[in-house]
Design a protein around this motif. Structure first.
Motif, short mmCIF file in Angstrom:
data_model
loop_
_atom_site.label_atom_id
_atom_site.label_comp_id
_atom_site.label_asym_id
_atom_site.label_seq_id
_atom_site.Cartn_x
_atom_site.Cartn_y
_atom_site.Cartn_z
N PRO A 50 0.82 -1.22 0.00
CA PRO A 50 0.00 0.00 0.00
C PRO A 50 0.85 1.26 0.00
O PRO A 50 0.54 2.21 -0.72
CB PRO A 50 -0.81 -0.13 1.28
CG PRO A 50 -0.97 -1.60 1.46
CD PRO A 50 0.32 -2.21 0.97
N ILE A 51 1.93 1.32 0.78
CA ILE A 51 2.68 2.58 0.83
C ILE A 51 3.39 2.81 -0.51
O ILE A 51 3.47 3.93 -1.00
CB ILE A 51 3.68 2.60 2.02
CG1 ILE A 51 4.28 4.01 2.15
CG2 ILE A 51 4.81 1.56 1.84
CD1 ILE A 51 4.92 4.24 3.51
N GLU A 52 3.83 1.71 -1.16
CA GLU A 52 4.46 1.89 -2.48
C GLU A 52 3.43 2.40 -3.49
O GLU A 52 3.72 3.24 -4.34
CB GLU A 52 5.05 0.56 -2.95
CG GLU A 52 6.32 0.17 -2.20
CD GLU A 52 6.84 -1.20 -2.61
OE1 GLU A 52 8.02 -1.29 -2.97
OE2 GLU A 52 6.07 -2.18 -2.58
N VAL A 53 2.19 1.89 -3.35
CA VAL A 53 1.11 2.39 -4.22
C VAL A 53 0.96 3.88 -4.02
O VAL A 53 0.87 4.68 -4.96
CB VAL A 53 -0.22 1.66 -3.91
CG1 VAL A 53 -1.36 2.28 -4.69
CG2 VAL A 53 -0.09 0.17 -4.24
N ALA A 54 0.97 4.29 -2.72
CA ALA A 54 0.80 5.71 -2.42
C ALA A 54 1.93 6.51 -3.04
O ALA A 54 1.71 7.58 -3.63
CB ALA A 54 0.75 5.92 -0.91
N LYS A 76 10.56 8.20 1.61
CA LYS A 76 10.37 8.51 0.19
C LYS A 76 9.04 9.25 -0.01
O LYS A 76 8.95 10.23 -0.73
CB LYS A 76 10.37 7.22 -0.62
CG LYS A 76 10.58 7.44 -2.09
CD LYS A 76 11.04 6.17 -2.75
CE LYS A 76 11.65 6.49 -4.09
NZ LYS A 76 12.20 5.33 -4.74
N LEU A 77 8.00 8.74 0.65
CA LEU A 77 6.68 9.35 0.55
C LEU A 77 6.72 10.78 1.07
O LEU A 77 6.14 11.71 0.50
CB LEU A 77 5.65 8.51 1.31
CG LEU A 77 4.19 8.97 1.19
CD1 LEU A 77 3.76 8.96 -0.27
CD2 LEU A 77 3.25 8.03 1.96
N ARG A 78 7.46 10.96 2.21
CA ARG A 78 7.55 12.30 2.80
C ARG A 78 8.18 13.27 1.78
O ARG A 78 7.67 14.36 1.55
CB ARG A 78 8.41 12.21 4.06
CG ARG A 78 8.54 13.49 4.85
CD ARG A 78 9.35 13.25 6.13
NE ARG A 78 10.76 13.00 5.82
CZ ARG A 78 11.65 13.96 5.56
NH1 ARG A 78 11.28 15.22 5.56
NH2 ARG A 78 12.90 13.67 5.29
N LEU A 79 9.25 12.81 1.15
CA LEU A 79 9.90 13.68 0.17
C LEU A 79 8.97 13.97 -1.02
O LEU A 79 8.95 15.07 -1.55
CB LEU A 79 11.20 13.03 -0.33
CG LEU A 79 12.30 12.93 0.73
CD1 LEU A 79 13.47 12.15 0.21
CD2 LEU A 79 12.75 14.32 1.19
N CYS A 80 8.21 12.93 -1.40
CA CYS A 80 7.22 13.15 -2.49
C CYS A 80 6.28 14.27 -2.11
O CYS A 80 5.97 15.15 -2.91
CB CYS A 80 6.41 11.88 -2.73
SG CYS A 80 7.31 10.67 -3.69
N PHE A 81 5.75 14.22 -0.88
CA PHE A 81 4.79 15.25 -0.46
C PHE A 81 5.45 16.62 -0.45
O PHE A 81 4.84 17.63 -0.78
CB PHE A 81 4.22 14.92 0.93
CG PHE A 81 2.93 14.16 0.82
CD1 PHE A 81 1.78 14.81 0.44
CD2 PHE A 81 2.88 12.78 1.06
CE1 PHE A 81 0.59 14.11 0.32
CE2 PHE A 81 1.70 12.08 0.94
CZ PHE A 81 0.54 12.75 0.57
N LYS A 82 6.73 16.65 -0.06
CA LYS A 82 7.44 17.92 0.02
C LYS A 82 7.45 18.57 -1.37
O LYS A 82 7.11 19.74 -1.56
CB LYS A 82 8.87 17.67 0.50
CG LYS A 82 9.55 18.90 1.07
CD LYS A 82 10.83 18.49 1.80
CE LYS A 82 11.48 19.72 2.40
NZ LYS A 82 12.70 19.37 3.12
N GLU A 83 7.82 17.72 -2.34
CA GLU A 83 7.86 18.25 -3.71
C GLU A 83 6.45 18.64 -4.17
O GLU A 83 6.22 19.67 -4.78
CB GLU A 83 8.45 17.22 -4.68
CG GLU A 83 8.70 17.83 -6.05
CD GLU A 83 9.22 16.82 -7.09
OE1 GLU A 83 9.43 17.24 -8.23
OE2 GLU A 83 9.41 15.63 -6.74
#
Length: 2034
Positions: A1879-1883, A1947-1954
């Motif tokens: 699920p987190i990879e999907v996100a 990784k997800l956190r960095l995605c949100f940052k961008e």
């Protein structure tokens, strides 16, 4: 005529040797509609004017006909007319394409089964296969195939067979030529006849009210509300029972049958929706207001018993007493309007303007009407049908249930129009007007052409009028709302009197119920009342008096009466209308009379001897009128003694209107004056005479007459047209007859002539008058044709002895006046010298006879007391003192010609502008002159005087130079010039029948030379001369004018080696030299055959010419010759073959011209092959033909001095580039002419000619025949159902052709075609402004009418075109036999043989009839027998084509064709074996042919082919001569091989419907030919064709690339050239799949083995061809980058060959490809890909197979799903097929074994990250694809979707066997990998995607606000479910417990940052893009963005401390599974992750 040898003389006789006179003057009686013509009453001495009118109306037509008019003029009609049953004489030709139609449905009907593909090799042991063939029954064999016959005998037999049963007339089979070109058809003008508008028949069926108590009378008339005009006279009728009629017996002395009519025929010229039929009802006068009298009708009903019955009885008695006392008076009662809108149905009214008006002469359409149109319009005048008036309209019954009561104070027409206007608006007057219930039923229908038993408005019975009279129908006279321009042709003389209003308001009390008695008096005595008033219904036909209806107690009543009076023919001053006013007392008083006199008034009929009409307000005299009152008008009576007592002191109190409808009274001052003055000259009158209000004395007569002539044209157009015939007759009479006025000779010729000219001018210029297609005014045309005759001298004019003796030559007067004429002065002087001076005049041999005849004429003089008269020409009694020779009578034609010559200024201009009219007058008058001439003096040379000839010469010269002058001016004048040109041609055409032919030929020569000298524009020049010559050549005796115009000394003994001289063996060598020149246009030819020579010169010039609009000129030229030949062919005088041989000999030079034009012919073969995309000469510029002709060349071509060298020399000097292509139709017409000559010319002559030709010319002939074959290919019924191909091929003009070349048939033309096919389109409404388009319009019409043809018509068309195809091909075959025979003697036969074969093969590839095929195969067999060795050695290519064609016919369904083809194929093998004792090559070719045949031919039938193979086997077994050789076994081997190929292809047949499966199979077959390159190539091409048909251009291109690679492989084996590609390796850049083609092994095949790789493609040019075709397909498919790669291989080869032309076009195409890449950018569409899995045993070997399908761009999943489900549903039955809706893995155990399952998933191309670096462009991401991915969402519980934290995703990557694009559209999957995302990879993936979307939207150039806002809304919008915020809350809210997930969390956190950064950028960017009205929206977005940012901030800023420790070792198995390397099929992660 020269001395011809005997045969020619006989032929000349046959052809209707010139009758001494061609023209026949006939009197034809006028067609009269009525039983007796309408004439004035008998026994009256008529006025000269009335007498002339009547004379004009009843005299016969005088028509000049051509005696044996049999040929050309009618030939156009003949084709349609007498040939109507022609098709019944034809044999039905059998065409295979049609014989198949019958069989197909049966095979289609049974359900198809999908055969399982098993056993790839599919080829059993040979023996089985051989056995399979042997089990069949062979077809019938040809008996003497194997017998030895000498070649000559064989050829003879063939020829005899071909000659039998041939169609004699080729042109009978050919569709007639376009009407637009047929200028030579002079439309016969319509016969002048009485004008009838649209006729409506109205029958009165019922008229009754609620109670029936008294007689009622109806009158019916039509009114036009919009024009406020009554448009017909009244029709009176009544439906009273005998009982009621009895009430009135006392008042009806007799009842005429004509008065009992109950039906009327109304006529309406201008239908509109405003026309009402108004029915007025009157009853007998009774006491009381109208309202009181109507009361009982409103309240009592017949059906109420008891009381009302008594009332009715009482009312009846009351009515009876009124009837007896007041029966002759009427009162108004009721009326009813009936709208005819629905009858003149409104849709037609939009057309009203054009169609209806042209009926009455308005021509609003441009003048260039085609013939059919002008014909249609003429018919239209009669029939309602065409106008749609009542078109869908059989008969209507109109019913009226209530009537409006008449209002006593509102009876006038004014009031009626007000009522009608209200009624039209609201359709009810009920509120204001009381209505009376009642019933009126009328039946309205459009009147048939012929109505039996009807009467004209004058009560004359119309034919047919049966004896046993029923009730008659009455024709009701129309009063049209506008002028109707139709000259009078019947005597009609009616007067209508309308009393309107009387004002007695101030008069004594006694005047209350007022009636007026109206009488027409011829004197003042009471007994002088004339019985000329037409009666009403149920009474006498004519009355002496009539009473108006009475309004009760009204002192100033309105009247609506119409009194119709038949005017006496001779009116005198005594005739007048008398009105007597009475008061009628309604109550019976004792002893008092019913009438009490109130007063009188009157109106004299003539005023100044002119009919009085109009409105008058008359005074009323209260006492008896004084004697002689009628001499004065009532207003101007002189004072009487005793004085007259007047009402209101002589004021006008009585309003009245009088109208005349008369064909005698002109009602126009100018005409009146003109006629009066003419008559004063004709008859004895006493001077001064009175004209209108002036008196004219004898001395001023001449002056007045001249004035009146000048003013004549100022009269109104309508009366001028109405009296046109009479006016022109009078003018022509004035122009020839010298007048003596007051003892002085007066001459009016010039004035009369000028008057005629101005009349002609105003008639032509009027917009309201129709013209025919040559722009001739129809009225004048019909006048000249029917009415005009030579002016006769007046009957027996008075003569005085004194005046005649000194009469000078009448020619002199006309002269003096025009000395200033603008004729060139020399001409004038010459003429004055020769013709005016009698002593210088030419020969006067006939003078004595003239003197005699004059002496014998009645020289009796009657002197009289007057000095003015016409001087009759015959009374020039010569006295001794007279001139040296008698002054001859003025001849009309001489006078007219002279006036034309000497006219000046405007008159002259007009004369030549409308020259046709004067020319026709000249011709008709000359014809009558010749007809009346003494027959002995009949040498043409001396018929007409030299002066006259000089005049004619001058006229022709002037017209020619005028024409030339106009043509130099701008376009507008061109049409005028064309018309003058055509008129001149018709004039000379007619002169050929009247004058000395040499003289006329000289005129023609002058004309041609003069035009050439004056005109610079070559095209106009040719076009003009063409139309001119075309008309002349349509002459009746054209053949005699040409064929036998031979001088014995210059010509050989006979013009062509005639039949007799040829058979004589001693044919002089002198003639042999002649033969060649007979086929060329030599100067000798042009001297001997004058007209034909001219025509050919023009044709040659037109074909050589250049420039804008040339194709039209070429079409004209060819069409002229075509129509000529066609008229000879169908001319009954030319039926005999020997006559046709002569005629063909005349046309031989045409053959030379056609051969020279060869490069210009439309190439039908290319057109068929490439659907007419490009003309034969390739590049677009060629069609423009840009290089201009050098001026001298142009002049030479134009034949300036008429001594052109043969066009042969010309051509060689012209650059080749110059040619201008002819369009398809022109070419086809030219070809049919060529074939006709070849068919009818003397065959031995043709052979001689061929024998002498150089081989270059012979090859040209063969090329021509080749084109001919394709040109006359049978197109079958199907095509004639569709818009006929011929019509579509009409190329509009050069511009359209260019467009077509550029747009490849798209664009305007394609659009046009599409529009035409669309049903119900208004055919090009916009084009009508541009008249040039007219023809196309009519053509489309014809094309579209195709759909309306009946089956019988279509069959008949197909029958004729089938016969045409057969006959044309047989002529071509004859020609080839001639070439073979003629050239067998020569050495060049090898090259010729190839040419002949090409033609034969081409003809075999077309759809041919069995008749032709039989002969064709016979010729082929003869060829094989004769030239076998040559055939197999030299003509390899041809041989291959031949094999394929013959094989094709071996599979024919027609038995006879099949047996012929088998025999031919067997002979082919046998002779090739004989030649090399091994027929490897033929074997190879046959095998290849079969392969390509099976691949291409959809209609191909393998059963028949098998049977043919069996027949060939039978031949081999029976061929005794060959048994000793290995031949039979080799044949058997070959046949078995063929059989096995057939087996494969039958399989293909079964998969016809499943394109993918079919391609797989074709691919498999191609693969199985890996060892046989030729066959593999064939199959790859077959595949390419199939793909192209399905529009899979990329795949088609790939097939060709593979084919090219194959060729490259073999070429590189053969020769090692650096510029050639090194085998298939060089093709890798185009496609990685091509390596398949590398030659399997060098030892399999050595390329130079006999028969291998010998096809045309295994050459360098073949390779280039394949690659270029591939490039074209790639570019069509949009893969422009690949185009570049392909050309990279082509260019080195072209450079090596130094082919710069091709290099130019190649680079041009490259430039286009690169341009497309730049311009289309991201807009390009590539394929869409789907994974398709098949599950279920029903699929056979497809079960559990997975494929990737490539579908067209933007194909949606449902589309492919629907397609596959539908297809397999058809195969297995719909209930057995199921589509699996999801993309999850399929569990076979859960499936129903009886069903077939299909799983379809959308897949996307998949690339590794490293790959993405190379695949930069959009194209690269869509090309060379082998890996695809699809994702399947799932949760661990088994549901596909769940909450965010439980949503997993499976990514499946498929790898295919080959890369897309490939030679197939589906490729099987060979590998499958799966990766599971937690699920987190999907996100993480989703957020990356979102961020990317934002980035793209922000950086888009130009910025797209909508797109940006959409993406923003999805990112920061408050209400996004499972939006970014929710994702963050689920996965980032707290740090995960499992350290394995740290990386993912980070990784997800960095995605949100961008992501949030991008959102900020987007909000800012949006701020710059928004408009003012979006401010709030922006605020909202901003607010949401801040809110989101705040919510995310804590989560984004929280880092996992462990990840940021300085060193952290990771075990290898814990590597980030998101990277490629960890994508393994591992379920382990899952278990750990959970």
């Amino acid at each position: 005529m020269t001395q011809l040898n005997s045969l020619d003389a006989e032929l000349a006789q046959e052809l209707g040797d010139f009758t001494e006179d061609d023209l026949d003057v006939v009197f034809t009686p006028k067609e009269c509609r009525t039983l007796q013509p309408s004439l004035p009453e008998e026994g009256v001495e008529l006025d000269p004017h009335v007498r002339d009118c009547v004379q004009t109306y009843i005299r016969e037509w005088l028509i000049v006909n051509q005696k044996n008019q049999g040929s050309s003029e009618i030939c156009g009609f003949k084709k349609t007319g007498s040939r109507r049953d022609f098709h019944k004489t034809l044999q039905k030709q059998t065409f295979e394409s049609e014989s198949l139609e019958g069989h197909e449905p049966s095979t289609q009907a049974r359900p198809r089964h999908l055969n399982v593909l098993c056993d790839v090799s599919g080829k059993g042991p040979l023996t089985a296969c051989g056995f399979d063939l042997r089990s069949l029954q062979p077809d019938q064999q040809l008996e003497n195939l194997l017998q030895q016959v000498s070649a000559e005998d064989f050829e003879k037999q063939n020829e005899e067979a071909r000659r039998t049963n041939r169609q004699a007339e080729l042109f009978a089979l050919y569709p007639s030529v376009d009407e637009e070109d047929a200028v030579e058809i002079r439309p016969v003008p319509e016969c002048p006849k009485e004008h009838l508008g649209n006729r409506i028949l109205v029958k009165v069926l019922t008229l009754k009210f609620e109670i029936e108590i008294e007689p009622l009378f109806a009158s019916i008339a039509l009114y036009d509300v919009k024009e406020r005009k009554k448009i017909s006279e009244n029709f009176h009728c009544d439906l009273n029972s005998d009982q009621f009629k009895g009430f009135l017996r006392a008042h009806t002395p007799s009842v005429a049958p004509s008065s009992q009519a109950r039906s009327a025929v109304f006529s309406v010229t201008y239908p509109s929706s405003d026309i009402y039929l108004v029915v007025k009802i009157e009853k007998v006068l009774q006491q009381g207001e109208i309202g009181d009298c109507a009361e009982p009708y409103m309240v009592i009903k017949e059906g109420d018993g008891g009381k009302s019955k008594e009332k009715i009885e009482k009312l009846k008695l009351q009515a009876e007493s009124f009837c007896q006392r007041l029966g002759k008076y009427r009162m108004p009662f009721a009326w009813a309007p009936i709208s005819l809108t629905s009858f003149f149905n409104v849709s037609t009214l939009d057309r009203e303007v054009t169609d209806v008006e042209s009926m009455v002469g308005r021509s609003s359409v441009g003048e260039r009407r085609t013939l059919s149109q002008s014909r249609r319009l003429s018919e239209r005048a009669l029939s309602l049908e065409e106008n749609g008036v009542g078109s869908n309209y059989k008969t209507t019954t109109m019913t009226v249930n209530s009537f409006f009561k008449q209002e006593g104070d509102r009876l006038s027409d004014e009031d009626l129009f007000k009522f009608l206007a209200d009624y039209k608006r609201s359709s009810s007057l009920q509120r204001r007007v009381k209505s009376i219930p009642g019933l009126l039923r009328l039946e309205i229908s459009s009147a048939p052409e012929i109505i039996s038993c009807s009467l004209t408005p004058e009560m004359l019975p119309v034919k047919p009028f049966p004896e046993n009279r029923t009730r008659p129908h009455k024709e009701i006279l129309e009063f049209p709302i506008r002028e109707v321009y139709v000259p009078h042709t019947v005597y009609r003389n009616l007067l209508y009197v309308y009393p309107q209003r009387l004002n007695f308001a101030n008069k004594l009390a006694s005047a209350r119920n007022i009636t007026i008695k109206i009488q027409f008096m011829c004197g003042e005595d009471a007994s002088d009342a004339m019985p000329v008033i037409f009666g009403k219904s149920s009474g006498p036909e004519f009355l002496q008096e009539i009473y108006t209806a009475i309004t009760y107690h009204n002192k100033s009543p309105d009247f609506y009466e119409e009194v119709k009076i038949k005017l006496p023919a001779k009116l005198t001053v005594n005739h007048h209308l008398l009105f007597t006013f009475y008061h009628i007392s309604c109550q019976q008083k004792q002893g008092a009379s019913v009438e009490s006199l109130l007063g009188y008034s009157w109106l004299p009929i003539l005023l100044n001897e002119r009919l009085q009409t109009g409105s008058y307000c008359l005074p009323v005299a209260l006492e008896k009128l004084p004697p002689n009152y009628s001499m004065h008008s009532a207003e101007k009576v002189p004072l009487q003694n005793p004085p007259i007592k007047w009402a209101e002191g002589h004021k006008g109190v009585f309003n009245i209107e009088v109208q005349a409808v008369s064909s005698v009274h002109t009602q126009d001052n100018h005409l009146e004056k003109f006629f009066t003055l003419c008559h004063s000259l004709e008859s004895q009158v006493t001077f001064p005479i009175r004209v209108l209000d002036q008196k004219i004395s004898e001395t001023s007569l001449e002056h007045e007459l001249k004035l009146s002539l000048i003013c004549l044209n100022s009269s109104r157009l309508e009366p001028l047209v109405l009296f046109l015939h009479l006016v022109l007759d009078k003018l022509f009479q004035l122009s020839v007859q010298p007048m003596v006025i007051a003892g002085q000779t007066a001459n009016f010729s010039q004035f009369a002539f000028e008057s005629v000219v101005s009349i002609a001018n105003s008639l032509h210029n009027s917009k309201d008058l129709a013209k025919d297609q040559h722009g001739r005014n129809c009225l004048l045309a019909s006048y000249v044709h029917y009415v005009f005759r030579l002016p006769e001298p007046p009957r027996d004019p008075p003569k005085t002895g004194g005046a005649t003796a000194a009469l000078p030559d009448p020619r002199y007067h006309t002269y003096g006046r025009t000395s200033a004429a603008a004729v060139s002065s020399k001409l004038l002087q010459a003429r004055v010298m020769s013709s005016s001076n009698p002593d210088l005049a030419g020969t006067h041999s006939a003078a004595d006879e003239e003197v005699k005849s004059i002496m014998s004429s009645k020289g009796v003089d009657r002197t009289c007391n007057r000095m003015s008269y016409y001087c009759s020409g015959n009374n020039d009694v010569p006295s001794s003192t007279a001139a040296p020779r008698p002054a001859s009578k003025k001849h009309f034609h001489e006078e007219l010609a002279l006036q034309m010559v000497v006219s000046t200024g405007m008159v002259r201009e007009t004369v030549f502008k409308y020259a046709w009219f004067f020319f026709e007058l000249l011709v008709k008058s000359m014809a009558q002159y010749v007809h009346n001439m003494d027959k002995r003096d009949n040498f043409r040379r001396t018929r007409f005087s030299d002066r006259f000839k000089d005049d004619i010469t001058t006229i022709v010269n002037v017209v020619t130079s005028e024409t030339a002058a106009l043509l130099v001016k701008p376009q507008k004048e061109n049409e005028q010039a064309e018309k003058m040109n055509i008129s001149l041609a018709f004039f000379l055409y007619d002169l050929l029948s009247l004058m000395d032919r040499g003289f006329v030929f000289n005129l023609i020569k002058h004309y041609c030379n003069q035009l050439s000298a004056k005109l610079t524009n070559l095209l106009t020049l040719i076009s003009m001369r063409l139309e001119f010559l075309r008309i002349l050549c349509s002459h009746e005796h054209y053949l005699n004018l040409n064929l036998f115009f031979m001088n014995a000394d210059t010509a050989p003994a006979s013009p062509c080696p005639s039949i007799s001289s040829q058979n004589s063996s001693s044919c002089s060598s002198f003639q042999d030299q002649k033969v060649a020149s007979m086929f060329d246009l030599t100067p000798e030819y042009r001297q001997q055959h004058f007209l034909t020579g001219l025509l050919f010169t023009e044709l040659a010039a037109a074909l050589d010419a250049e420039g804008e609009g040339i194709s039209k000129v070429q079409r004209k030229a060819v069409s002229a010759i075509h129509s000529l030949l066609s008229s000879h062919d169908l001319d009954p005088r030319c039926v005999k073959p020997e006559v046709k041989v002569k005629i063909a000999a005349l046309y031989l030079p045409l053959v030379g011209i056609i051969l020279d034009a060869l490069p210009q012919l439309y190439d039908f073969t290319a057109a068929d092959a490439r659907s007419g995309k490009n003309r034969a000469n390739g590049s677009d510029e060629d069609q423009e033909g840009t290089s201009a002709i050098n001026q001298n060349v142009a002049l030479a071509i134009a034949g300036n001095n008429f001594n052109l060298k043969t066009s042969e020399t010309m051509l060689s000097s012209l650059p080749y580039k110059q040619y201008n292509m002819l369009n398809a139709d022109t070419t086809r017409n030219l070809m049919i002419c060529f074939l006709w000559i070849m068919k009818n010319a003397d065959q031995s002559l043709i052979r001689k000619w061929i024998a002498d030709l150089p081989s270059m010319q012979l090859n040209r002939i063969l090329d021509l025949l080749f084109i001919c074959v394709s040109c006359f290919e049978y197109k079958g019924k199907q095509s004639s159902d569709k818009v006929s191909t011929q019509v579509l091929q009409k190329s509009r003009d050069v511009k359209a052709r260019l467009e077509e070349a550029l747009l490849r048939g798209e664009g305007a033309r394609g659009e046009m075609m599409r529009r035409c096919r669309a049903p119900g389109n208004d055919r090009f409404p916009g084009l009508s402004e541009n008249l040039r388009w007219r023809k196309e319009q009519t053509h489309w019409r014809q094309a579209n009418e195709k759909q309306d043809k009946t089956k019988a018509e279509l069959d008949q068309e197909a029958l004729i075109s089938g016969n045409l195809a057969t006959e044309a091909n047989l002529i071509i075959l004859d020609m080839q036999e001639n070439i073979i025979q003629a050239s067998s003697a020569l050495d060049c036969k090898d090259s010729l043989l190839g040419g002949v074969l090409r033609v034969l093969v081409n003809s075999l590839s077309c759809d041919q009839s069995t008749t032709y095929l039989t002969h064709c195969f016979a010729t082929l067999r003869a060829l094989i027998a004769k030239f076998g060795d040559l055939l197999f050695e030299e003509e390899v290519e041809q041989c291959a084509d031949l094999c394929q064609r013959v094989l094709h016919h071996c599979s024919s369904s027609v038995d006879s064709t099949r047996s012929q083809a088998c025999a031919t194929l067997y002979l082919l093998m046998r002779f090739s074996f004989g030649a090399t004792s091994n027929f490897a090559r033929v074997k190879m070719q046959v095998t290849m042919s079969l392969a390509s045949l099976v691949g291409k031919a959809p209609d191909f039938n393998e059963e028949y082919l098998r049977r043919s193979l069996r027949t060939i086997l039978a031949y081999a077994e029976e061929d005794t001569a060959m048994q000793a050789t290995p031949f039979p076994t080799q044949v058997e081997e070959l046949l078995c091989n063929l059989n096995s190929i057939l087996y494969d292809t039958v399989k293909m047949r079964e998969f016809q419907e499943d394109p993918e499966m079919l391609m797989d199979l074709m691919y498999r077959i191609a693969k199985s030919y890996q060892t046989s390159p030729d066959l593999r190539l064939t199959w790859l091409q077959n595949m390419a064709e199939k793909h192209t048909k399905k529009k899979c251009y990329t795949e088609a291109a790939m097939c060709l690339v593979h084919a090219a690679a194959l060729v490259a492989e073999y070429l590189s084996m053969l020769e090692d050239h650096s510029y050639l590609p090194v085998g298939s390796v060089s093709f890798q850049n185009i496609s990685s799949n091509v390596l398949e083609e590398s030659a399997v092994s060098d030892d399999t095949l050595s390329p130079d083995e006999d028969g291998v790789c010998s096809g045309r493609y295994f050459t360098e040019s073949g390779l280039v061809g394949l690659l270029e075709h591939a490039a074209e397909l790639f570019s069509t498919g949009g893969l422009y980058e690949t185009v570049n790669e392909v050309y990279k291989l082509v260019i080195p080869i072209l450079e090596a060959h130094r082919d710069f032309r091709k290099l130019t076009s190649t680079h041009d195409k490259l430039q286009k490809a690169f341009d497309s890449i730049i311009s289309k950018g991201h807009k390009r569409m590539f394929g869409t890909y789907f994974r398709v899995g098949f599950y279920g045993s029903k699929f056979g070997d497809l079960d559990e197979q997975e494929f990737v399908y490539k579908e067209p761009a933007i194909t949606k999943l449902p589309e492919i799903s629907h397609r596959l489900e539908g297809f397999y549903g058809q195969c297995f039955g719909e209930e057995f097929v199921e589509v699996i809706k999801d993309s999850a893995p399929v569990d076979k155990t859960k499936l129903d074994p009886n069903k077939a399952y299909i799983q379809i998933t959308f897949v996307e191309p998949y690339f590794d990250e490293y790959e993405m670096k190379d695949r930069v462009t959009y194209f690269e991401k869509n090309f060379n694809l082998r890996r695809f991915m699809y994702t399947t969402p799932f949760t661990l519980e088994g549901r596909p979707r769940g909450e965010l934290h439980e949503q997993y995703r499976r990514n499946t990557v498929l790898t295919t066997m080959h890369a897309f694009p490939y030679v197939k559209t589906r490729i099987s999957v060979i590998q499958k990998e799966e990766f599971v995302l937690t699920p987190i990879e999907v996100a993480i993936e989703d957020m990356k995607k979102k961020t990317l979307q934002l980035a793209v939207a922000i950086n888009q150039e130009p910025p797209d606000a909508k797109m940006l806002q959409m993406v923003l809304q999805g990112s920061v919008g408050a209400t996004v479910n499972q939006g970014p915020l929710e994702v963050a809350q689920v996965f980032l809210a707290e740090i995960p417990a499992d350290p394995k997930l740290y990386r993912h969390h980070n990784k997800l956190r960095l995605c949100f940052k961008e992501f949030i950064m991008r959102c900020g950028e987007a909000v800012e960017k949006n701020k710059r893009l928004i408009t003012a009205d979006q401010r709030e929206y922006q605020q909202e977005l901003k607010k949401n963005y801040y809110k989101l940012r705040e919510n995310l901030r804590p989560m984004i800023e929280r880092k996992i401390p462990e990840l940021y420790k300085p060193i952290f070792r990771v075990e290898s198995q814990k590597r980030d599974s998101f990277h490629r390397s960890s994508f393994r099929k591992c379920e382990t992660q899952l278990s750990q992750g959970s």
